[in-house]
Design a protein around this motif. Sequence first.
Motif, PDB file in Angstrom:
ATOM      1  N   SER A 189      10.172  -4.543   2.324  1.00 35.02           N
ATOM      2  CA  SER A 189      10.382  -3.403   3.208  1.00 35.02           C
ATOM      3  C   SER A 189      10.171  -2.097   2.455  1.00 35.02           C
ATOM      4  O   SER A 189       9.521  -1.162   2.965  1.00 35.02           O
ATOM      5  CB  SER A 189      11.790  -3.449   3.803  1.00 35.02           C
ATOM      6  N   ILE A 190      10.723  -2.035   1.235  1.00 36.86           N
ATOM      7  CA  ILE A 190      10.519  -0.826   0.422  1.00 36.86           C
ATOM      8  C   ILE A 190       9.036  -0.626   0.139  1.00 36.86           C
ATOM      9  O   ILE A 190       8.515   0.494   0.188  1.00 36.86           O
ATOM     10  CB  ILE A 190      11.319  -0.930  -0.894  1.00 36.86           C
ATOM     11  N   GLN A 191       8.364  -1.732  -0.157  1.00 37.71           N
ATOM     12  CA  GLN A 191       6.925  -1.667  -0.418  1.00 37.71           C
ATOM     13  C   GLN A 191       6.173  -1.128   0.794  1.00 37.71           C
ATOM     14  O   GLN A 191       5.300  -0.264   0.669  1.00 37.71           O
ATOM     15  CB  GLN A 191       6.410  -3.048  -0.783  1.00 37.71           C
ATOM     16  N   ALA A 192       6.516  -1.645   1.979  1.00 37.38           N
ATOM     17  CA  ALA A 192       5.839  -1.193   3.194  1.00 37.38           C
ATOM     18  C   ALA A 192       6.107   0.284   3.462  1.00 37.38           C
ATOM     19  O   ALA A 192       5.197   1.043   3.834  1.00 37.38           O
ATOM     20  CB  ALA A 192       6.293  -2.037   4.387  1.00 37.38           C
ATOM     21  N   VAL A 193       7.380   0.704   3.282  1.00 35.67           N
ATOM     22  CA  VAL A 193       7.737   2.105   3.517  1.00 35.67           C
ATOM     23  C   VAL A 193       6.987   3.011   2.540  1.00 35.67           C
ATOM     24  O   VAL A 193       6.432   4.051   2.928  1.00 35.67           O
ATOM     25  CB  VAL A 193       9.264   2.302   3.396  1.00 35.67           C
ATOM     26  N   ASN A 194       6.988   2.634   1.259  1.00 46.08           N
ATOM     27  CA  ASN A 194       6.300   3.459   0.268  1.00 46.08           C
ATOM     28  C   ASN A 194       4.792   3.513   0.527  1.00 46.08           C
ATOM     29  O   ASN A 194       4.156   4.555   0.350  1.00 46.08           O
ATOM     30  CB  ASN A 194       6.561   2.919  -1.144  1.00 46.08           C
ATOM     31  N   THR A 195       4.245   2.378   0.928  1.00 45.82           N
ATOM     32  CA  THR A 195       2.826   2.353   1.259  1.00 45.82           C
ATOM     33  C   THR A 195       2.515   3.276   2.427  1.00 45.82           C
ATOM     34  O   THR A 195       1.547   4.033   2.420  1.00 45.82           O
ATOM     35  CB  THR A 195       2.385   0.915   1.600  1.00 45.82           C
ATOM     36  N   TYR A 196       3.395   3.210   3.444  1.00 43.41           N
ATOM     37  CA  TYR A 196       3.218   4.073   4.615  1.00 43.41           C
ATOM     38  C   TYR A 196       3.312   5.549   4.220  1.00 43.41           C
ATOM     39  O   TYR A 196       2.520   6.394   4.669  1.00 43.41           O
ATOM     40  CB  TYR A 196       4.280   3.723   5.651  1.00 43.41           C
ATOM     41  N   GLU A 205       0.097  -2.150  10.090  1.00 43.02           N
ATOM     42  CA  GLU A 205       0.041  -0.699   9.984  1.00 43.02           C
ATOM     43  C   GLU A 205      -0.646  -0.281   8.684  1.00 43.02           C
ATOM     44  O   GLU A 205      -1.450   0.661   8.654  1.00 43.02           O
ATOM     45  CB  GLU A 205       1.463  -0.119  10.050  1.00 43.02           C
ATOM     46  N   MET A 206      -0.301  -0.977   7.596  1.00 43.35           N
ATOM     47  CA  MET A 206      -0.927  -0.680   6.305  1.00 43.35           C
ATOM     48  C   MET A 206      -2.432  -0.899   6.379  1.00 43.35           C
ATOM     49  O   MET A 206      -3.224  -0.073   5.893  1.00 43.35           O
ATOM     50  CB  MET A 206      -0.313  -1.563   5.220  1.00 43.35           C
ATOM     51  N   LYS A 207      -2.828  -2.009   6.969  1.00 41.28           N
ATOM     52  CA  LYS A 207      -4.247  -2.319   7.116  1.00 41.28           C
ATOM     53  C   LYS A 207      -4.954  -1.227   7.911  1.00 41.28           C
ATOM     54  O   LYS A 207      -6.034  -0.742   7.532  1.00 41.28           O
ATOM     55  CB  LYS A 207      -4.406  -3.670   7.803  1.00 41.28           C
ATOM     56  N   LYS A 208      -4.331  -0.800   9.014  1.00 44.43           N
ATOM     57  CA  LYS A 208      -4.932   0.245   9.857  1.00 44.43           C
ATOM     58  C   LYS A 208      -5.071   1.559   9.092  1.00 44.43           C
ATOM     59  O   LYS A 208      -6.112   2.222   9.131  1.00 44.43           O
ATOM     60  CB  LYS A 208      -4.072   0.443  11.104  1.00 44.43           C
TER      61      LYS A 208
END
Length: 510
Positions: free
Chosen positions: A27-34, A299-302
């Motif tokens: 989750s942290i990874q996804a948030v930081n990526t976003y 979302e990251m992919k997009k």
Amino acid sequence: MKMLPNKFKTLRIQLVIGYFLILFILSIQAVNTYRNINNNKETGIWTKHTLNVIAVGHQLEKELLNMETGLRGYLITGRLNFLVPFEQGKTHFIKVYETTLGLVSDNIEQVRLLEKIRELQVQWLSLAAEPIIVERDKIILGQVTMQDISVLIASETGKQLMDQLRAKLLRFVANEEQLLKQRELMEFNNDAAVQNQIIWGSVLAILIAGILISLTIRAITRPIIEMTDLAKRIASGDLSQKIAQPGSDEIGDLARSINAMVDILNEISDQADAISNGDFSVEVKQKNDHDRLGIALNEMKKQIKDRTLAMQKSEQQMQRANESLQLQNTLKSQVSKITEITQGATHLPAVSDAIISALAKMTESGHGILYISDRKDVSGTAYMTLSLMASYAFDNRKGLLNEITLGEGLVGQCAKEKEQILITNAPEDYVQIYSGLGEKTPLNILVTPIIFEKKVMGVIELASFSAFSNAQREMLSQVTINIGAVFNNILNLEQTKKLLADTQNNSKLQ
């Protein structure tokens, strides 16, 4: 309900905590990526803004050049039409200045530079340009002479101010280019951070999963040797195996969970690898509406895909802009070189030789000829002819004449139509180019008229093995305007000298 042994309670707690850590890390990874992607979007906006500022900065340079060129043309010829680009340059400079000032209003240093540029431009107009125009007007009225203007020009006030103006503009554009580099570096670093988060987040998730499996094996002992072997494979990075027949008890539930985890890790790894390699065709499947990882990956992919496309488009735009600027700079350089050659010229054959030699080299032509127009009177009938004045890599060829009438051959037809003529598949016996390697027939012939005040002053013919580009044809169209004015001045000077000599001879005879 039968109570579970303490060891299972401990194992359950460990598993809950472990899986929670995995989800937390992802989750942290996804948030930081976003966040990084959003930062990249904002940086991209600023990058586009900086490109716009650089473009208007170059537009200011162009308007200064228009003013300077128009002023020089009026000073040399005294013709009012040369003041048109001067006046247009003044008007456009103010408009572009105001636009630029609005774009950099958040940058105090650039605002101050622009204000200084505007101040120098006003000084140049008031102290140099406008006084020269006034003095040139007086020459037309016979109130002053060119010697008076020479004194004004010799003070170099206009040159010094214009040099300061260009230096300030170069500094202004350089500041924006430095900002552009910084923002491009930020974009690069953000992209690298996104990739690192994906890779290291996945590695960390796999590492935690391996630790959890190891703890479970140690807690349950020998009955789960197969799970132990599988866990070792997973710990070593091998995700190709799963437990074949999981039981129906808690160990079986654990085995099924491990199998599911292997599938998830494989899927995550495949998707992460594909996205990190720029492959956006892989479908990211959501397990359900609460699949945070699937949603985050989608979302990251997009975001990465959109950002990659935007960066590619931006790079293409920058490349086109750079190519356009390079063509403009080359054109200006070539026009300036011809202007230098013709400046102060008084001898027609010498300047003609210099012109045809320079144009042949600029266009990479192996052959060039320059004809000068001449009017003759035969039996009371006046007609125009074209006389061979200068050549480059000249050799006798089929149909070559030292004197050509209007409408005769390509040269005569060009003079008649007053338009460029381009031949892209010349006859083999039209002209030969000789070198140390022998002789060859050029495939491309370009004939350009030299026109001054709608009057044909001459014709230039160039022959090349390579195709003539649009930029080369444009360059020839521009330089022939200046060449026509120079030829006209030289011919007028020669005619004046001839009339003066005739007058002196007649006086002596009387």
